[in-house]
Design a protein around this motif. Structure first.
Motif, PDB file in Angstrom:
ATOM      1  N   TYR A  50       0.900  -1.181   0.072  1.00 25.18           N
ATOM      2  CA  TYR A  50      -0.042   0.038  -0.050  1.00 25.18           C
ATOM      3  C   TYR A  50       0.872   1.252   0.133  1.00 25.18           C
ATOM      4  CZ  TYR A  50      -3.634  -3.272   1.594  1.00 25.18           C
ATOM      5  OH  TYR A  50      -4.491  -4.605   1.664  1.00 25.18           O
ATOM      6  N   ILE A  51       1.946   1.125   0.809  1.00 25.99           N
ATOM      7  CA  ILE A  51       2.985   2.478   0.748  1.00 25.99           C
ATOM      8  C   ILE A  51       3.464   2.689  -0.544  1.00 25.99           C
ATOM      9  CG2 ILE A  51       4.941   3.405   1.919  1.00 25.99           C
ATOM     10  CD1 ILE A  51       3.908   1.526   4.512  1.00 25.99           C
ATOM     11  N   LEU A  52       3.976   1.486  -1.182  1.00 25.04           N
ATOM     12  CA  LEU A  52       4.615   1.723  -2.447  1.00 25.04           C
ATOM     13  C   LEU A  52       3.684   2.266  -3.454  1.00 25.04           C
ATOM     14  CD1 LEU A  52       6.836   1.279  -4.552  1.00 25.04           C
ATOM     15  CD2 LEU A  52       6.114  -1.040  -4.567  1.00 25.04           C
ATOM     16  N   PHE A  53       2.367   1.858  -3.318  1.00 23.30           N
ATOM     17  CA  PHE A  53       1.305   2.387  -4.296  1.00 23.30           C
ATOM     18  C   PHE A  53       0.911   3.818  -4.180  1.00 23.30           C
ATOM     19  CE2 PHE A  53      -3.080   2.981  -5.775  1.00 23.30           C
ATOM     20  CZ  PHE A  53      -2.990   2.751  -6.865  1.00 23.30           C
ATOM     21  N   ALA A  54       0.957   3.925  -2.787  1.00 22.00           N
ATOM     22  CA  ALA A  54       0.922   5.647  -2.350  1.00 22.00           C
ATOM     23  C   ALA A  54       1.834   6.467  -3.102  1.00 22.00           C
ATOM     24  CB  ALA A  54       0.388   5.703  -0.972  1.00 22.00           C
ATOM     25  N   TYR A  55       3.172   5.830  -2.672  1.00 17.44           N
ATOM     26  CA  TYR A  55       4.230   6.727  -3.145  1.00 17.44           C
ATOM     27  C   TYR A  55       4.357   6.903  -4.729  1.00 17.44           C
ATOM     28  CZ  TYR A  55       9.230   8.113  -3.432  1.00 17.44           C
ATOM     29  OH  TYR A  55      10.387   8.788  -3.613  1.00 17.44           O
ATOM     30  N   ASP A 150       4.336   2.290 -16.812  1.00 18.27           N
ATOM     31  CA  ASP A 150       5.905   2.263 -16.921  1.00 18.27           C
ATOM     32  C   ASP A 150       6.525   2.765 -15.645  1.00 18.27           C
ATOM     33  OD1 ASP A 150       5.569   1.443 -19.411  1.00 18.27           O
ATOM     34  OD2 ASP A 150       6.033   3.136 -20.448  1.00 18.27           O
ATOM     35  N   VAL A 151       5.814   3.861 -15.130  1.00 18.14           N
ATOM     36  CA  VAL A 151       6.353   4.187 -13.900  1.00 18.14           C
ATOM     37  C   VAL A 151       6.304   3.306 -12.769  1.00 18.14           C
ATOM     38  CG1 VAL A 151       6.186   6.053 -11.959  1.00 18.14           C
ATOM     39  CG2 VAL A 151       6.001   6.756 -14.565  1.00 18.14           C
ATOM     40  N   THR A 152       5.062   2.681 -12.785  1.00 12.54           N
ATOM     41  CA  THR A 152       4.883   1.628 -11.723  1.00 12.54           C
ATOM     42  C   THR A 152       5.878   0.677 -11.841  1.00 12.54           C
ATOM     43  OG1 THR A 152       2.359   1.955 -11.699  1.00 12.54           O
ATOM     44  CG2 THR A 152       3.137   0.129 -10.998  1.00 12.54           C
ATOM     45  N   LEU A 153       6.201   0.174 -12.876  1.00 14.18           N
ATOM     46  CA  LEU A 153       6.931  -1.270 -13.237  1.00 14.18           C
ATOM     47  C   LEU A 153       8.345  -0.530 -12.520  1.00 14.18           C
ATOM     48  CD1 LEU A 153       7.801  -3.858 -13.735  1.00 14.18           C
ATOM     49  CD2 LEU A 153       7.758  -3.222 -16.173  1.00 14.18           C
ATOM     50  N   TYR A 154       8.932   0.518 -13.189  1.00 12.25           N
ATOM     51  CA  TYR A 154      10.090   1.256 -12.742  1.00 12.25           C
ATOM     52  C   TYR A 154      10.523   1.253 -11.363  1.00 12.25           C
ATOM     53  CZ  TYR A 154      13.880   4.712 -12.214  1.00 12.25           C
ATOM     54  OH  TYR A 154      14.869   5.493 -11.842  1.00 12.25           O
ATOM     55  N   LEU A 155       9.420   1.581 -10.689  1.00 14.49           N
ATOM     56  CA  LEU A 155       9.573   1.764  -9.202  1.00 14.49           C
ATOM     57  C   LEU A 155       9.187   0.399  -8.370  1.00 14.49           C
ATOM     58  CD1 LEU A 155       7.616   5.079  -8.114  1.00 14.49           C
ATOM     59  CD2 LEU A 155      10.313   4.722  -8.670  1.00 14.49           C
ATOM     60  N   CYS A 156       8.454  -0.743  -8.951  1.00 15.64           N
ATOM     61  CA  CYS A 156       8.415  -1.837  -8.048  1.00 15.64           C
ATOM     62  C   CYS A 156       8.869  -3.029  -8.696  1.00 15.64           C
ATOM     63  CB  CYS A 156       6.874  -2.198  -8.074  1.00 15.64           C
ATOM     64  SG  CYS A 156       6.183  -2.816  -9.686  1.00 15.64           S
ATOM     65  N   PHE A 157       9.820  -2.964  -9.711  1.00  9.57           N
ATOM     66  CA  PHE A 157      10.587  -4.156 -10.429  1.00  9.57           C
ATOM     67  C   PHE A 157      11.357  -5.023  -9.236  1.00  9.57           C
ATOM     68  CE2 PHE A 157      14.251  -5.778 -12.781  1.00  9.57           C
ATOM     69  CZ  PHE A 157      13.477  -6.573 -13.539  1.00  9.57           C
ATOM     70  N   PHE A 158      10.627  -6.174  -9.102  1.00 11.54           N
ATOM     71  CA  PHE A 158      10.709  -7.034  -7.959  1.00 11.54           C
ATOM     72  C   PHE A 158      12.504  -7.291  -7.559  1.00 11.54           C
ATOM     73  CE2 PHE A 158       9.838 -10.514 -10.469  1.00 11.54           C
ATOM     74  CZ  PHE A 158      10.919 -11.439 -10.355  1.00 11.54           C
ATOM     75  N   PRO A 159      13.238  -7.500  -8.737  1.00 17.09           N
ATOM     76  CA  PRO A 159      14.531  -8.053  -8.373  1.00 17.09           C
ATOM     77  C   PRO A 159      15.430  -7.008  -7.504  1.00 17.09           C
ATOM     78  CG  PRO A 159      14.033  -8.841 -10.686  1.00 17.09           C
ATOM     79  CD  PRO A 159      12.803  -7.820 -10.042  1.00 17.09           C
ATOM     80  N   SER A 160      15.114  -5.675  -7.875  1.00 12.22           N
ATOM     81  CA  SER A 160      15.971  -4.621  -7.249  1.00 12.22           C
ATOM     82  C   SER A 160      15.422  -3.851  -6.589  1.00 12.22           C
ATOM     83  CB  SER A 160      16.466  -3.765  -8.429  1.00 12.22           C
ATOM     84  OG  SER A 160      15.583  -3.288  -9.158  1.00 12.22           O
ATOM     85  N   ILE A 161      14.128  -4.235  -5.950  1.00 17.15           N
ATOM     86  CA  ILE A 161      13.557  -3.277  -4.868  1.00 17.15           C
ATOM     87  C   ILE A 161      13.944  -3.685  -3.413  1.00 17.15           C
ATOM     88  CG2 ILE A 161      11.483  -4.848  -4.322  1.00 17.15           C
ATOM     89  CD1 ILE A 161       9.873  -2.483  -4.387  1.00 17.15           C
ATOM     90  N   VAL A 162      14.571  -4.874  -3.132  1.00 20.02           N
ATOM     91  CA  VAL A 162      14.883  -5.310  -1.590  1.00 20.02           C
ATOM     92  C   VAL A 162      16.250  -4.628  -1.559  1.00 20.02           C
ATOM     93  CG1 VAL A 162      15.408  -7.172  -0.369  1.00 20.02           C
ATOM     94  CG2 VAL A 162      13.680  -7.622  -2.116  1.00 20.02           C
ATOM     95  N   ALA A 163      17.148  -4.636  -2.524  1.00 26.45           N
ATOM     96  CA  ALA A 163      18.448  -3.886  -1.935  1.00 26.45           C
ATOM     97  C   ALA A 163      19.158  -3.540  -3.317  1.00 26.45           C
ATOM     98  CB  ALA A 163      19.124  -4.730  -1.209  1.00 26.45           C
ATOM     99  N   GLY A 164      18.394  -2.869  -4.138  1.00 31.29           N
ATOM    100  CA  GLY A 164      19.105  -2.472  -5.281  1.00 31.29           C
ATOM    101  C   GLY A 164      19.870  -3.490  -6.251  1.00 31.29           C
TER     102      GLY A 164
END
Length: 473
Positions: A50-55, A150-164
């Motif tokens: 939810y926080i990621l979606f709001a951000y 595209d913005v949503t995928l750029y921010l949530c792309f799961f391989p690099s969301i945990v620690a870059g």
């Protein structure tokens, strides 16, 4: 869901099968990645999603709508306020709460600030950095505004969301928007994943369990030799852990048709601190350079101001890792080290041959590496210690008692670490050679050696699932 869990393995295999069925429909692939990324985040905690979606809504509104009507500086100010607000609420509030209350108590004012029990959302630090790259690029007209998906995928792309690693909008968005997508270097991807498993399960986990945690959790119970072993062990532990994670997500991204930025380049081969930061957590160091150091004035300012900018940038880097005093001191130590390096270069400028690493005297180069490594190890003490007092306890134990006798009692392990340090350049060259020539090796030669190596890794590794150190930041 841990990247190394059987649940993740099964889910990722199914994802690959379905994902590549839609190879001719990139938008469907992107939609699937968004769904999977949010399910991945949701598996840790619903609030994180939810926080990621709001951000994401905030970033899209800021870059795609407000940037049409507001000046660049206003957009950047709003972005900074939004990020600082998130970091203060989720990451720094408890630290500031205690610090403010203690400061007021020292002058006789008793104030009870409200307690907020907020857990740091998964990946906040990294998708915040991603958002900075996107908003700045759009506000500066370097990139056109991207679509909501595209913005949503750029921010949530799961391989690099945990620690870059930290993806730049100008490099990653074109991959999202590409008309077609293919698997990128599958052999290299498999090699990187196998290497990640070896680094995390065997090397990092072994160092953590047997050498690092026991000493740093109770330093007063160990003598100088054991403390020095723990410091060396942590230097390699955090490297194997973080570079192993980077290898893993790089491999996963390649299998999905994406390339993420290089994050490590043999950092302990660095002959000075400046070179170390060109090799360590490269995506963060270049981000700090481009979005903190250069906006402060960078190298264009006079000598004193330039070095003040360096110090501020490194302290901010430390503060990004955590609000504790020990992280701030870690950043300040590196800032001071870089300042002394700049002073040395100003007073004793290097000639053309001295700038060329290959042309340097090998003995001089080795001694420079040894000095740089030990400076970095000294700073790691503050980074690893839970508090500043714990770091001081480690330092006291390092020089207390009969130091010579305690070092002698740990000589076998210390010599093993020194042997590894000396052999490190050779190991780097072997890895680089395999990476460079992997495409010349037939698929038929991969299964048996990889199976044997992974079997050996799992047999020798400590039990349990390895954690990712940088996921905490």
């Amino acid at each position: 869901m841990n990247f190394f869990s059987f649940e993740f393995l099964g889910a990722f295999v199914i994802l690959l099968l379905v994902y590549w069925l839609f190879q001719r429909a990139v938008r469907l692939q992107n939609g699937l990645l968004i769904l999977v990324s949010y399910l991945f985040i949701f598996s840790f905690a619903a609030n994180f999603a939810y926080i990621l979606f709001a951000y994401t809504l905030f970033i899209y509104f800021l870059a795609n709508i407000l940037s049409r009507y507001l000046h660049y500086k206003i957009i950047i100010t709003l972005l900074a306020v939004g990020i600082l607000g998130c970091f203060t609420a989720f990451k720094y509030y408890s630290f500031f709460q205690e610090a403010i209350q203690q400061s007021l108590a020292n002058i006789g004012i008793q104030v009870e600030l409200p307690v907020l029990e907020l857990i740091l959302p998964l990946g906040l630090s990294f998708y915040a950095f991603h958002s900075v790259s996107y908003v700045v690029s759009v506000a500066k007209k370097e990139l056109p505004p991207a679509s909501w998906a595209d913005v949503t995928l750029y921010l949530c792309f799961f391989p690099s969301i945990v620690a870059g690693p930290i993806n730049r909008a100008k490099d990653f968005l074109p991959q999202i928007q590409a008309p077609a997508r293919t698997v990128q270097e599958p052999l290299k991807a498999l090699l990187l994943i196998a290497l990640a498993i070896a680094k995390l399960f065997l090397l990092s986990a072994t160092l953590t369990e047997y050498f690092v945690n026991p000493v740093f959790e109770d330093p007063t119970s160990y003598h100088a030799g054991q403390v020095l072993v723990a410091i060396y062990a942590y230097a390699w532990n955090i490297y194997f852990n973080f570079s192993g994670y980077t290898d893993l997500v790089t491999g996963l991204a390649l299998l999905l048709g994406f390339r993420v930025p290089q994050n490590f380049n043999a950092p302990y081969l660095a002959e000075n601190l400046q070179a170390f930061w060109r090799r360590w957590h490269i995506s963060l160091s270049t981000f700090i350079r481009d979005y903190v150091y250069i906006p402060l004035g960078g190298n264009k300012k006079p000598f004193l101001r330039k070095n003040l900018n360096v110090f501020i940038a490194m302290v901010i880097s430390g503060l990004w890792h955590g609000a504790g005093l020990s992280f701030i001191i870690w950043g300040a130590i590196h800032g001071l080290g870089l300042i002394f390096h700049n002073i040395k270069n100003t007073l004793f400028p290097a000639s053309g041959n001295q700038r060329d690493t290959a042309a340097k005297n090998p003995v001089s180069l080795f001694l420079s590496r040894v000095m740089t490594f030990h400076f970095v190890c000294f700073a790691w003490i503050f980074f690893r210690s839970p508090t500043f007092d714990d770091a001081l306890a480690v330092l006291r134990q390092l020089v207390s008692g009969d130091v010579a006798a305690s070092l002698l009692s740990s000589s076998t392990i210390l010599l093993a670490f020194w042997g590894f340090f000396i052999a490190y350049p050779l190991l780097v060259n072997i890895r680089n050679s395999i990476e460079k020539n992997h495409q010349q090796i037939s698929w038929a030669y991969y299964p048996v050696p990889l199976a044997l190596i992974l079997t050996l890794v799992f047999m020798l590794s400590p039990s349990g699932m390895p954690g990712f150190i940088y996921a905490n930041f």
